[in-house]
Design an enzyme around this catalytic site. Structure first.
Site, PDB file in Angstrom:
ATOM      1  CB  SER A 139      -0.048  35.757 -41.561  1.00  0.00           C
ATOM      2  OG  SER A 139      -1.287  36.422 -41.712  1.00  0.00           O
ATOM      3  CE1 TYR A 152       2.919  40.462 -40.216  1.00  0.00           C
ATOM      4  CE2 TYR A 152       0.798  39.957 -41.225  1.00  0.00           C
ATOM      5  CZ  TYR A 152       1.729  39.756 -40.227  1.00  0.00           C
ATOM      6  OH  TYR A 152       1.479  38.832 -39.244  1.00  0.00           O
TER       7      TYR A 152
HETATM    8  P1  NAP Z   1       3.628  40.716 -30.803  1.00  0.00           P
HETATM    9  O1  NAP Z   1       2.678  40.560 -29.676  1.00  0.00           O
HETATM   10  O2  NAP Z   1       3.902  42.074 -31.350  1.00  0.00           O
HETATM   11  O3  NAP Z   1       5.005  40.019 -30.401  1.00  0.00           O
HETATM   12  C1  NAP Z   1       6.106  40.069 -31.271  1.00  0.00           C
HETATM   13  C2  NAP Z   1       7.300  39.418 -30.601  1.00  0.00           C
HETATM   14  O4  NAP Z   1       8.430  39.577 -31.470  1.00  0.00           O
HETATM   15  C3  NAP Z   1       7.651  40.060 -29.274  1.00  0.00           C
HETATM   16  O5  NAP Z   1       8.091  39.086 -28.368  1.00  0.00           O
HETATM   17  C4  NAP Z   1       8.802  40.989 -29.636  1.00  0.00           C
HETATM   18  O6  NAP Z   1       9.631  41.134 -28.501  1.00  0.00           O
HETATM   19  C5  NAP Z   1       9.486  40.191 -30.739  1.00  0.00           C
HETATM   20  N1  NAP Z   1      10.275  41.062 -31.599  1.00  0.00           N
HETATM   21  C6  NAP Z   1       9.850  42.154 -32.278  1.00  0.00           C
HETATM   22  N2  NAP Z   1      10.871  42.732 -32.916  1.00  0.00           N
HETATM   23  C7  NAP Z   1      11.980  41.987 -32.622  1.00  0.00           C
HETATM   24  C8  NAP Z   1      13.341  42.083 -32.989  1.00  0.00           C
HETATM   25  N3  NAP Z   1      13.805  43.076 -33.767  1.00  0.00           N
HETATM   26  N4  NAP Z   1      14.200  41.135 -32.519  1.00  0.00           N
HETATM   27  C9  NAP Z   1      13.747  40.147 -31.720  1.00  0.00           C
HETATM   28  N5  NAP Z   1      12.466  39.997 -31.357  1.00  0.00           N
HETATM   29  C10 NAP Z   1      11.600  40.923 -31.797  1.00  0.00           C
HETATM   30  O7  NAP Z   1       3.186  39.851 -32.061  1.00  0.00           O
HETATM   31  P2  NAP Z   1       2.385  38.466 -32.166  1.00  0.00           P
HETATM   32  O8  NAP Z   1       1.034  38.796 -32.632  1.00  0.00           O
HETATM   33  O9  NAP Z   1       2.593  37.634 -30.968  1.00  0.00           O
HETATM   34  O10 NAP Z   1       3.136  37.860 -33.428  1.00  0.00           O
HETATM   35  C11 NAP Z   1       3.943  36.689 -33.399  1.00  0.00           C
HETATM   36  C12 NAP Z   1       4.031  36.159 -34.822  1.00  0.00           C
HETATM   37  O11 NAP Z   1       2.750  35.764 -35.266  1.00  0.00           O
HETATM   38  C13 NAP Z   1       4.537  37.191 -35.822  1.00  0.00           C
HETATM   39  O12 NAP Z   1       5.431  36.584 -36.731  1.00  0.00           O
HETATM   40  C14 NAP Z   1       3.278  37.637 -36.523  1.00  0.00           C
HETATM   41  O13 NAP Z   1       3.525  38.109 -37.830  1.00  0.00           O
HETATM   42  C15 NAP Z   1       2.471  36.349 -36.515  1.00  0.00           C
HETATM   43  N6  NAP Z   1       1.024  36.548 -36.683  1.00  0.00           N
HETATM   44  C16 NAP Z   1       0.317  37.295 -35.789  1.00  0.00           C
HETATM   45  C17 NAP Z   1      -1.051  37.494 -35.988  1.00  0.00           C
HETATM   46  C18 NAP Z   1      -1.900  38.327 -35.052  1.00  0.00           C
HETATM   47  O14 NAP Z   1      -3.068  38.625 -35.409  1.00  0.00           O
HETATM   48  N7  NAP Z   1      -1.417  38.694 -33.888  1.00  0.00           N
HETATM   49  C19 NAP Z   1      -1.693  36.918 -37.102  1.00  0.00           C
HETATM   50  C20 NAP Z   1      -0.930  36.168 -37.993  1.00  0.00           C
HETATM   51  C21 NAP Z   1       0.419  35.986 -37.761  1.00  0.00           C
HETATM   52  P3  NAP Z   1      10.558  42.386 -28.143  1.00  0.00           P
HETATM   53  O15 NAP Z   1       9.777  43.623 -28.427  1.00  0.00           O
HETATM   54  O16 NAP Z   1      10.859  42.137 -26.697  1.00  0.00           O
HETATM   55  O17 NAP Z   1      11.781  42.231 -29.005  1.00  0.00           O
END
Ligand code: NAP
Length: 261
Positions: A139, A152
């Protein structure tokens, strides 16, 4: 007999991971989709098979549960995977002292321990093949710890550090390692953390498809660190240059004058 390269994407049930799955399917990859929500994974798998004609395997797993994580490691160690996208991750609701010990353990297990273990499993298999790609979702907060609660961003700084270290060690042996540093991206992550993305200032939030497409351009350019939202890449290059220039001075026998009484 394997006919297509295979990408294993964690956190593929929604958000950034689901888009990575779609984009690797478009690039001719077969997929292994990992997350907890079996229904969502099955629906995505069906869509990818129909739209792209690719083979899709669903591996339902909670990456914070020891047995489930071991199953994903074993899948990587089978030796037929070409790309690992370490994407599953979470953020916290509130700050360090607002969270229970269990919530703090959970974020470290998901954001740090799981991708570390999967990098090791993939690394062993990829080094044996002399090729393979690891993409770690870090991130921009890895570079901006003052902007958030610190846990985080700390987990994301860890992933950036790990990616840079592994790239230095493994790229000469034919592997690729990329850390992707998204800024705020429109996914469910924000709602889970109690934040309303519609309250963000205009121009602050990137659409998920745009973010992943930009990150894949960065991958194709051979970048080790990709910052999809950063307009001027000279800013990150300057940070890297300053850091590397300091490196020869970071371990010395002599105590500098300012620390001598
Ligand atoms: P999201 O929409 O909340 O999706 C998170 C994913 O992780 C879901 O598929 C969830 O699926 C899975 N997950 C959560 N807990 C889990 C567990 N215990 N075991 C296995 N899978 C699990 O988040 P996102 O924004 O797409 O984030 C994806 C990545 O990008 C993350 O690492 C996040 O830190 C990073 N990121 C996001 C942003 C942002 O602004 N969105 C910015 C910077 C970085 P299930 O619930 O089905 O398990």
């Amino acid at each position: 007999m394997k006919t297509s390269p295979i990408a294993l994407v964690t956190g593929a049930s929604t958000g950034i991971g689901a888009v990575y799955a779609d984009r690797f399917a478009r690039r001719g990859h077969a997929l292994v989709l990992v997350a907890r929500d079996a229904q969502r994974l099955a629906a995505l798998a069906e869509r990818l098979r129909t739209e792209h004609g690719c083979a899709v395997e669903v591996l339902t797993a909670d990456l914070t549960a020891a047995d489930d994580l071991a199953r994903v490691e074993a899948r990587l160690q089978r030796g037929d995977i070409d790309v690992l996208v370490n994407n599953a991750g979470m953020s916290l609701k509130g700050g360090l002292i607002d969270n229970t010990p269990q919530a703090l353990d959970q974020i470290i297990a998901l954001n740090v321990s799981a991708p570390t273990r999967l990098c090791a499993a993939a690394g062993r298999a990829f080094l044996a093949q002399g090729r393979g790609t690891i993409i770690n979702l870090s991130s921009v907060l890895a570079l901006a710890p003052e902007m958030f609660e610190g846990v985080y961003s700390g987990t994301k700084a860890y992933l950036l550090n790990l990616s840079q270290a592994l790239a230095a060690q493994w790229e000469p042996q034919g592997l690729r390692v990329q850390a992707v540093l998204p800024g705020a991206t429109r996914t469910e992550l924000w709602e889970k953390a109690g934040r309303d993305v519609d309250s963000f200032p205009p121009g602050f939030l990137m659409e998920t498809g745009d973010m992943v497409d930009a990150a894949l351009v960065g991958l194709d350019l051979g970048e080790t660190v990709t910052l999809p939202p950063l307009p001027d890449d000279a800013q990150f290059a300057a940070l890297q240059a300053a850091r590397l220039a300091m490196a020869p001075n970071l371990s010395r026998s002599e105590v500098p004058a300012r620390y001598r009484r």
